[in-house]
Scaffold this motif. Structure first.
Motif, short mmCIF file in Angstrom:
data_model
loop_
_atom_site.label_atom_id
_atom_site.label_comp_id
_atom_site.label_asym_id
_atom_site.label_seq_id
_atom_site.Cartn_x
_atom_site.Cartn_y
_atom_site.Cartn_z
N GLU A 1 45.20 65.91 47.67
CA GLU A 1 45.49 64.81 46.76
C GLU A 1 46.49 63.90 47.42
O GLU A 1 47.56 64.33 47.83
N ILE A 2 46.11 62.65 47.59
CA ILE A 2 46.97 61.74 48.34
C ILE A 2 47.15 60.43 47.60
O ILE A 2 46.21 59.84 47.07
N ASN A 3 48.40 60.01 47.55
CA ASN A 3 48.74 58.76 46.92
C ASN A 3 48.91 57.72 48.04
O ASN A 3 49.73 57.90 48.93
N LEU A 4 48.11 56.66 47.99
CA LEU A 4 48.13 55.68 49.08
C LEU A 4 48.95 54.46 48.70
O LEU A 4 48.73 53.85 47.66
N ASN A 5 49.92 54.11 49.52
CA ASN A 5 50.72 52.91 49.28
C ASN A 5 50.46 51.91 50.39
O ASN A 5 50.44 52.28 51.56
N ILE A 6 50.28 50.66 49.99
CA ILE A 6 49.99 49.63 50.99
C ILE A 6 50.99 48.49 50.85
O ILE A 6 51.24 48.00 49.75
N LYS B 1 47.33 71.05 48.56
CA LYS B 1 48.11 71.05 47.32
C LYS B 1 48.92 72.34 47.19
O LYS B 1 50.11 72.32 46.88
N ASN B 2 48.25 73.47 47.46
CA ASN B 2 48.93 74.75 47.31
C ASN B 2 50.11 74.88 48.27
O ASN B 2 51.19 75.32 47.89
N GLU B 3 49.83 74.50 49.52
CA GLU B 3 50.90 74.58 50.52
C GLU B 3 52.09 73.74 50.10
O GLU B 3 53.23 74.17 50.22
N ARG B 4 51.78 72.53 49.62
CA ARG B 4 52.87 71.61 49.24
C ARG B 4 53.67 72.18 48.09
O ARG B 4 54.89 72.10 48.09
N THR B 5 52.96 72.76 47.10
CA THR B 5 53.66 73.33 45.95
C THR B 5 54.57 74.46 46.43
O THR B 5 55.73 74.55 46.03
N LYS C 1 57.31 70.72 47.66
CA LYS C 1 57.06 69.28 47.76
C LYS C 1 56.22 68.83 46.56
O LYS C 1 55.60 69.64 45.89
N ASP C 2 56.20 67.53 46.35
CA ASP C 2 55.30 66.95 45.36
C ASP C 2 53.86 67.35 45.75
O ASP C 2 53.47 67.13 46.89
N PRO C 3 53.09 67.96 44.82
CA PRO C 3 51.73 68.39 45.20
C PRO C 3 50.88 67.25 45.73
O PRO C 3 49.96 67.46 46.53
N GLN C 4 51.20 66.04 45.28
CA GLN C 4 50.43 64.90 45.76
C GLN C 4 51.08 64.35 47.03
O GLN C 4 52.28 64.04 47.02
N GLY C 5 50.32 64.28 48.12
CA GLY C 5 50.87 63.76 49.37
C GLY C 5 51.00 62.24 49.30
O GLY C 5 50.34 61.59 48.50
N ASN C 6 51.86 61.69 50.14
CA ASN C 6 52.02 60.24 50.18
C ASN C 6 51.65 59.71 51.55
O ASN C 6 52.07 60.24 52.56
N LEU C 7 50.85 58.65 51.53
CA LEU C 7 50.48 58.00 52.79
C LEU C 7 50.81 56.52 52.61
O LEU C 7 50.39 55.90 51.63
N THR C 8 51.58 55.99 53.53
CA THR C 8 51.99 54.59 53.40
C THR C 8 51.51 53.78 54.60
O THR C 8 51.71 54.18 55.74
N LEU C 9 50.85 52.68 54.31
CA LEU C 9 50.41 51.76 55.37
C LEU C 9 51.23 50.48 55.20
O LEU C 9 51.32 49.95 54.10
N LYS C 10 51.79 50.02 56.29
CA LYS C 10 52.66 48.86 56.16
C LYS C 10 52.39 47.94 57.35
O LYS C 10 52.22 48.41 58.47
N GLY D 1 53.84 64.59 55.31
CA GLY D 1 53.20 65.88 55.54
C GLY D 1 54.04 66.82 56.39
O GLY D 1 55.27 66.80 56.33
N ALA D 2 53.35 67.58 57.23
CA ALA D 2 54.01 68.66 57.95
C ALA D 2 54.81 68.18 59.16
O ALA D 2 55.66 68.91 59.67
N GLY D 3 54.56 66.97 59.61
CA GLY D 3 55.27 66.50 60.80
C GLY D 3 54.74 67.18 62.05
O GLY D 3 53.86 68.04 61.98
N ILE D 4 55.27 66.78 63.18
CA ILE D 4 54.81 67.38 64.44
C ILE D 4 55.85 68.39 64.90
O ILE D 4 57.04 68.10 64.95
#
Lengths: 662, 122
Positions: free
Chosen positions: A355-360, A394-398, A402-411, A427-430
């Motif tokens: 589940e991902i929340n997209l911000n633009i 979702k499970n991993e995030r919970t 973390k917020d179960p909904q991931g955030n993805l931002t495009l700018k 997310g998990a980062g590198i």
């Protein structure tokens, strides 16, 4: 899970948007292919609304589909009037979708449906087409053609075109881009009637495509134009008609042009031609300034000299204005790119079961059309990467709190002469440890090599490194991070990463606003001038020959407590070195791959129009083109990417060579 | 486990068909949005049933069926055509090339489930 009304609306809106631009395309220039795409879109809309039982949308798209089907099958002649009529019906369709989205009552469409039926009646059916069975084209091909393809085949025969079967074979792993490239090339030669995939007589791991082409050219020309050798002529073209190919479609084009379109599509090469002329005029303008100055020097402030100077100034202002207007024509807002990315996000989020929340942000930021086209693929790759490898399930995030909904931002935003695009996920980062382990495993670096955190993270751009085992359905499509980097660099930009394990990653792409005019630093080495694009330059500094050190047979310099490798530009171009006490360093590249180019002088910053060197000179290493600066002087433009390669390949080869004194 | 492939350029239609197919059996459902994408999915999986649309970008459903039915690896996989009434002629061409059945959109859920069961011998 069954798709919801939300899914329906999202896809329906996508279709409406696509339909709008397709019909505009038709208004500008008629092509059977575009018409077929319009048909397919309406067809999809009908199927879609049928699934959800939205009767009004189904009814209207059903009638519209029938009308379009008649048009594409040549049963009704195309006119500007019909295209306008279709456009107005697409508006009605759009209103219906809006009403569904807002839970309003849906308009009755029975009148609109009747209008369409009336139109179909009035437009009148053309006579029935003849059968194809007597043409001599084999049944094994005919039995695979759709009704529409049969019609296009007949239309081509009617125009006296030849019919050819082009046999191609591609590797299964990457056939799509190659085939698409070929299909694009075919457009100048004729009409691609059908694409017939086959596995017969094709080696393992490959796929064959037999392309049915209608064209007015004879067989030999088809072979030379398509660069294909395996071409079978099914029907030869009628020569008398070959002189005026496509007479039918050009008629349709005339009528549709009458519909008063207020936009024109221009080939970008034409714009470049105008920019070139402007650039030449600017050079002439500097000549005028010089003449007026010389006049003043010889004769004092004579009125004529002053006039000349004034006029050259206003020419300058007007030319700059003109230049900006032309550059502006090449610009497109990011909203197009973001829309495509939003579609990708929606699709792959679902495939990945996340589940991902997209911000633009920054949809209005503008970028050169040519760059916009080129960066779509790298951006799609980065976005997929974030969804697939970055954002956790979702499970991993919970579990991580973390917020179960991931955030993805495009700018997107502009910064000086560059456009910056950021793709950020929470997310998990590198994980640098994992990257390092993988890089050692894949023998990209040796166990002994000591790298700092930044260098390790940048290893993800090394060819052949992927931090996840196995290829997933989502990002495993053959484009690696190395390709992303390469593409961005080839456009004169660079990629940066900010990442923290557990907190997410941010990819930062910096690109020039336009490819047409480039700000550049003019430098001098061994009495020769070179231009270095400013977007490639991180900083410049001055240094004395004493400050150069040699480590492992390689010249380096300490710059703010870091060792920076140096590349002698004179050596790279095989020029005799102009020995001096002080040199200039121009830092290019990013991350661990940075190099200081050694120059004798920095002359000025200026805008240049890069021109290609032409067929004979185009393979000169480390030079990407030439540009004119004032006083009719030509400078070479450095290919920074190639220079970097030169610098880093030297590092390996030169390792054993002795110390060299400055 | 059984696996199915749905080839249709409409994402929503694919999820709809997927939901119906998943009703029928414990089945792994793969999706492709075009014929080209199907070519990428096919060699990597063992597929037991394929649903195809007729009107798609790249290549159409008939061309895809012809490819499947002339390839020894895939010719035994039952293919079910799902398209609208408009494509009736095209659908019958697909049947002539060896498709298992065809269904007209909007699809009747019971019908689709029935035909899927039959095609999979369940």
């Amino acid at each position: 899970m069954k798709p919801s009304k939300k899914d329906f609306i999202a896809e329906a809106e996508e279709i409406i948007e696509e339909l709008g631009s397709l019909v505009l395309e038709l208004q500008e220039e008629f092509s059977p292919e575009t018409l077929n795409s319009v048909f397919r879109s309406v067809h999809t809309m009908k199927g879609l609304s049928g699934l959800f039982g939205i009767k009004e949308v189904t009814d209207l798209s059903h009638s519209l589909e029938s009308l379009l089907d008649d048009l594409r099958l040549g049963k009704i002649e195309i006119t500007g009037e019909i295209i306008d009529f279709i456009l107005s019906n697409i508006d009605i369709l759009k209103n219906l979708i809006d009403q569904v989205a807002e839970d309003h009552d849906i308009d009755d469409v029975s009148n609109d449906v009747r209008e369409i039926e009336k139109f179909r009646g009035v437009a009148g059916a053309k006579e029935k087409e003849s059968s194809l069975s007597t043409t001599g084209i084999s049944e094994s091909i005919l039995k695979v053609l759709s009704e529409y393809e049969e019609h296009r085949l007949k239309a081509n025969l009617g125009d006296g075109h030849g019919i050819y079967l082009l046999k191609t074979v591609f590797s299964l792993s990457d056939f799509a881009p190659q085939l698409e490239e070929l299909i694009k090339r075919l457009k100048d030669t004729g009409e691609l009637i059908a694409t017939l995939p086959t596995s017969q007589g094709v080696p393992d791991g490959s796929i064959g495509f037999n392309l049915l082409l209608g064209a007015s050219y004879p067989l030999e020309n088809i072979k030379s134009r398509t660069l294909l050798s395996d071409v079978e002529q099914l029907i030869s073209p009628k020569l008398s008609q070959a002189v005026t190919p496509e007479s039918k479609t050009s008629k349709a084009k005339e009528t549709s042009l009458k519909s008063a379109a207020t936009t024109v599509r221009v080939n970008i090469d034409k714009l470049d031609g105008i920019l070139n002329t402007i650039n030449e005029l600017m050079l002439l303008r500097s000549a005028l300034v010089r003449i007026s100055q010389e006049l003043t020097e010889s004769y004092g402030y004579a009125p004529l000299a002053v006039d000349l100077y004034k006029i050259s100034q206003s020419i300058d202002v007007k030319l700059r204005h003109l230049q900006h207007s032309v550059l502006d024509l090449r610009m497109v807002p990011f909203s197009h790119i973001f829309k495509k990315l939003a579609q990708v996000v929606r699709r792959y989020t679902r495939e990945a079961g996340k589940e991902i929340n997209l911000n633009i942000f920054g949809e209005d930021t503008e970028i050169d059309k040519q760059i916009a086209e080129e960066i779509i693929d790298p951006l799609v790759h980065l976005v997929r990467n974030s969804i697939d490898h970055g954002i956790e399930s979702k499970n991993e995030r919970t579990a991580l709190g973390k917020d179960p909904q991931g955030n993805l931002t495009l700018k997107a935003f502009s910064r000086g002469n560059s456009v910056v695009i950021e793709i950020q996920d929470d997310g998990a980062g590198i994980d640098p440890d994992k990257v390092l382990q993988k890089a050692v495993e894949k023998k990209i670096i040796s166990k002994e090599q000591v790298l700092d955190r930044n260098e390790i993270i940048n290893l993800i751009f090394a060819p052949g490194l992927s931090t996840k085992d196995g290829v997933s359905e989502i990002s495993g499509r053959g484009v690696g991070m190395d390709i992303v980097k390469e593409k961005i660099t080839s456009l004169g930009g660079f990629v940066g990463i900010e990442t923290e394990k557990g907190a997410g990653s941010k990819f930062i792409l910096t690109l020039p606003i336009t490819l047409a005019i480039v700000k550049a630093l003019i430098t001098e080495v061994s009495k020769r001038r070179f231009a270095v694009p400013l977007t490639s330059i991180e900083e410049t500094f001055i240094f004395t020959k004493e400050s150069v050190q040699t480590i492992e047979g390689r010249e380096v310099i300490e710059l703010r407590n870091e060792m920076l490798p140096l590349l002698r530009t004179s050596e790279a171009f095989d020029l005799e070195e102009d020995v001096r006490d002080e040199y200039y360093g121009v830092v290019v590249g990013v991350g661990q791959k940075r190099v200081g180019l050694v120059m004798d002088e920095l002359i000025e910053q200026t805008e240049i129009v890069i021109k290609p060197l032409g067929e004979h000179l185009k393979n000169i290493p480390c030079i990407s083109g030439a540009a004119e600066t004032g006083k009719y002087e030509i400078v070479f433009v450095m290919d920074i990417d190639a220079m970097m390669d030169e610098a880093f390949s030297k590092r390996k080869n030169n390792g054993s060579k002795g110390k060299k004194d400055v | 486990m059984l696996s199915a492939l749905i080839v249709d350029d409409s994402e929503t239609t694919r999820s709809f068909i997927r939901s119906l197919v998943e009703d029928v059996a414990e089945i792994d459902v793969l999706e492709a949005s075009s014929g080209f994408e199907a070519f990428r999915v096919l060699p990597a999986h063992s597929i037991d049933i394929i649903f195809v649309d007729i009107n798609m970008p790249d290549i159409n459903g008939i061309e895809l069926i012809n490819f499947l039915k002339t390839n020894d690896l895939y010719k035994k996989i039952p293919v079910i055509i799902i398209s609208t009434e408009r494509s009736k002629e095209d659908m019958s061409k697909g049947m002539a090339l060896g498709a298992f059945a065809y269904l007209t959109k909007p699809v009747n859920p019971d019908e689709l489930r029935e035909i899927t069961k039959k095609a999979l011998n369940l």
